[in-house]
Design a protein around this motif. Structure first.
Motif, short mmCIF file in Angstrom:
data_model
loop_
_atom_site.label_atom_id
_atom_site.label_comp_id
_atom_site.label_asym_id
_atom_site.label_seq_id
_atom_site.Cartn_x
_atom_site.Cartn_y
_atom_site.Cartn_z
N GLU A 50 46.17 42.54 46.54
CA GLU A 50 46.11 41.08 46.73
C GLU A 50 45.07 40.47 45.78
O GLU A 50 45.31 39.46 45.12
N ILE A 54 45.85 37.80 42.54
CA ILE A 54 45.27 36.46 42.45
C ILE A 54 44.31 36.37 41.28
O ILE A 54 44.26 35.38 40.55
N LYS A 58 46.04 33.87 38.89
CA LYS A 58 45.46 32.56 39.14
C LYS A 58 44.19 32.35 38.33
O LYS A 58 44.10 31.48 37.48
N HIS A 59 43.17 33.16 38.60
CA HIS A 59 41.88 32.92 37.96
C HIS A 59 41.96 33.06 36.44
O HIS A 59 41.59 32.15 35.71
N TRP A 194 31.73 37.98 40.26
CA TRP A 194 32.08 36.73 40.92
C TRP A 194 32.67 37.11 42.29
O TRP A 194 33.32 38.14 42.43
N GLU A 195 32.47 36.24 43.26
CA GLU A 195 32.97 36.56 44.60
C GLU A 195 34.49 36.74 44.61
O GLU A 195 35.02 37.55 45.37
N HIS A 196 35.20 36.02 43.73
CA HIS A 196 36.65 36.15 43.76
C HIS A 196 37.11 37.56 43.42
O HIS A 196 38.22 37.94 43.72
#
Lengths: 231, 238
Positions: A50, A54, A58-59, A194-196
């Motif tokens: 997952e 993303i 996305k990022h 980064w937290e993502h």
């Protein structure tokens, strides 16, 4: 220059795969999302599918989209000789371009176990690590400590100082690429803190993410980069 | 709000009395501001100041579906708590930096742009207290009264505006410039990732439409008015 070369190789390779158009006529190159050399789920359980999906779709894609936009605006501003606009665009270019550069390296730094992920480095890079840090374990400890201590968002790097021919561990804030810490620094390994990059799986426990990511680190790629630079 | 709570503690706690309860000369914690114990004797009372983890003024599930219970549990229970515990640990080793209110501590540790190690924790403790109180169940919709007037005034006459929207990085907050924060919105990824993944825009829109507490904002602006002149006072002419 290095940044454009990296991206252009990607774009040429992906050109056949019907990605966004290369506007070579105007001299402005558009960048596109590089494919991952593995499936999203292949890095589990170190990094969840997952997160990979993303993170990539996305990022990274957002950085590329905004980078392209900023470059277009830069071209216009340069053509008009609008210096304050040119300078004003620098932070968008550093952030989004840096995001594209950094993530492009990151995907290559990772590999599933059956494709060499987690396999310790040998040969030249292996010796260099032992010489510079003592052992791979010590290197990992330092990287983990630096990564955990980084406040906010940023990256941890294993860098080669190509002038001194030495390895170094560096951190950069936000999406600053490694060269912002020194033009002579070549990124061998970059870890996104980064937290993502870990939140959905590890929540606030960044140290766990760092401990586990070594299982999918692609030392083969890092070795290739290293050997090319010191050759 | 975090505030210094001084708990007199001794190195050797008094022995248990026969009824099983610790007898202590002090029954309840006393609020001691800026008081430093100069006693050097090891057996004397040592005053220490700690900051507390204040809970949000609503249940963890009260902000659903806009901010999930899970987010509150992790954001408050892990992130916010870690900042508080980290700060208290740092202060335990710092003989200089105690006795401050949290706001004063933030300004002191910001050190005019060259922050001390305690700044990150101190500011983040305050930021998160402020953030929880910037939201309420059934929030959003429109501000009213004086706050709405000021917003409209600023929009109509931007040269003389009093309110502004500021983005700060990491732990920095407007307190360091002696400004008066009215609303705080945490846009660190941990604040929204579990609920919105990468869609920060959706999160921010939802905050403005459904979470922001205009009551809290109004109370804060009233307090700020005591410090800042928001308009000419109407002095009747004799």
């Amino acid at each position: 220059m290095a940044i454009r070369t990296l991206a252009s190789k990607q774009t040429l390779i992906r050109c056949a795969a019907a990605s966004p158009v290369l506007r070579q006529g105007r001299g402005l190159q558009t960048f596109s999302l590089p494919d991952l050399p593995y499936d999203y789920g292949e890095l589990e359980p170190a990094i969840s599918g997952e997160i990979m999906k993303i993170h990539h779709q996305k990022h990274h894609q957002t950085y590329i989209t905004n980078y392209n936009k900023a470059l277009e605006q830069l071209e216009e501003a340069m053509a008009k000789g609008d210096s304050s606009k040119v300078v004003g665009l620098q932070s968008a270019i550093k952030f989004n371009g840096g995001g594209h550069v950094n993530h492009s390296i990151f995907w290559k730094n990772l590999a599933p176990a059956h494709k060499g992920g987690g396999e310790p480095p040998h040969a030249a890079l292996g010796w260099a690590i032992d010489t510079n840090f003592g052992s791979l374990e010590i290197l990992e400890k330092i990287v983990n400590a630096e990564g955990a201590a980084l406040q906010g968002s940023g990256w941890v790097w294993l860098a080669l100082d190509k002038e001194l021919k030495k390895l170094r561990i560096e951190t950069t804030a936000n999406q600053d690429p490694l060269v912002t810490k020194g033009l002579q620094l070549v990124p061998l390994l970059g870890i996104d803190v980064w937290e993502h990059a870990y939140y959905l799986q590890y929540k606030n426990v960044r140290p766990d993410y760092l401990n586990n990511i070594w299982k999918v680190i692609n030392w083969k790629y890092a070795s290739e980069v290293y050997e090319k630079e010191v050759a | 709000m975090g505030f210094p709570l001084a708990l007199p503690s001794s190195r050797h706690p008094p022995p248990l009395a026969s009824h099983g309860l610790r007898s202590s000369s002090i029954d309840s914690p006393k609020l001691v501001l800026r008081k430093r114990c100069l006693c050097q004797s090891r057996r004397s009372l040592k005053v220490v100041a700690y900051y507390g983890l204040t809970t949000p003024p609503y249940e963890f599930d009260a902000l659903e579906p806009y901010m999930s219970k899970r987010t509150l549990e992790v954001h408050w229970g892990k992130h916010h708590r870690e900042y508080v515990e980290g700060l208290n640990k740092q202060l335990a080793n710092s003989p200089v930096l105690y006795g401050y209110t949290l706001e004063e501590l933030i300004r002191a540790t910001y050190n005019n742009g060259n922050p001390l190690p305690e700044f990150n924790n101190a500011a983040q403790v305050w930021n998160h207290d402020f953030f929880w109180e910037s939201m309420q169940p059934g929030g959003g919709k429109m501000p009213s009264g004086g706050l709405l007037e000021q917003i409209v005034k600023d929009f109509v006459n931007p040269e003389e505006k009093k309110l502004s929207i500021v983005r700060t990085s990491n732990a920095v907050c407007p307190l360091v410039w002696r400004d008066f924060p009215i609303i705080g919105l945490d846009v660190w990824e941990h604040a929204y990732y579990l609920d919105y993944k990468d869609d920060r825009e959706d999160y921010v829109n939802t905050f403005m439409n459904h979470l922001v507490s205009w009551h809290a904002a109004t109370a804060r602006i009233l307090r700020a008015q005591a410090f800042v002149n928001l308009g000419e006072p109407k002095i009747p002419v004799a």
